[in-house]
Design a protein around this motif. Sequence first.
Motif: not given
Length: 334
Positions: A36-55
């Motif tokens: 079950r997922r929230y976001g990815g991206p979240p509401p209002g997000w602009v641009g590409g996903p953050p780098p892998a080291c953010t998980e």
Amino acid sequence: LLLQTWTNGINEDSKMALLAWERETGIKLVQINGQRRYGGPPPGWVGGPPPACTEVYIARLPQDVYEDTLIPLFESVGRLYEFRLMMTFSGLNRGFAYARYTSPQDARNAIATFHRFQVREGCAIVVCRSTQKRELIVNGLDVSVSQQDLEIVLQMVTEGILSVTLHAIPRQRPAKLAVLKYRSHETAALAKKALMEGDLRVRGARLRVDWLDPQLKQKLQLWEEEASSSCMHRGKSLAVPRPAALPPSLQDVMEHLRVLCWRHCLRTPLFITKCVQVTADGWQQFWYEVVIPGYHVSINGFTWVLQDRQGQCEHEKAKVVAALHFLRVLGESL
């Protein structure tokens, strides 16, 4: 109908609290294939996903705890880009989740704050950096299984597969195993679930699937090297294997590795090289190892380099091959 009634009745109070929280906050959770997922991206997000080291990886969760508790908790230290909770058929969680933040600093804050945090009395959770595994191992394949046989089955039940590699297992009874590489950790995790839960068979053998262990990965590389060496001796050829091609500048590849380590929130790499063999015509065989503090496994192997009459250090050449090896492991290339 009876089965649906039974599953709906499990942890009913927590499920109702979750629905009320979703209505109150306007947050939308999407459940697909056991997560079950929230976001990815979240509401209002602009641009590409953050780098892998953010998980970060979250484990030892009580199975009756849901996002109405977990998302506010983990969002208290930084903005979440995505939150994924692994679910069972009955609607309980599987005891682990992934939280991806919008910055590396927020991810580090989450680990420092919530590792061994008690979400309730007597329930301390584990929070650590996500290793972003993307490779699976399939064991117990018959020696007659071809790559095409396996690919046909995999493409029917999984998505995002990048490569399938078959390996012969050096033991008494001939058998094969396969390494499957997927586009992302998420697609690999979904593939693992589908392959484990489905009664999938290739030429009569049921597929046994798990994450590819780093130590086994190194063993497979050694088996391939030994097989190549054995073939050379059977052919009575003592020719030295061709060394890995090096880039024009040794400094470039080392700088590329340093930048990559910084991007993945890893520390400065440490190199160990040792000359193990010298031939009469000037070739030297080196064993090398790369150790990077913060990374879950060291990288090692062998390479051949030629003595340089212009004064260039053979150990430095071996270090470059080691750096290129690590870049390949992380899926990078110059």
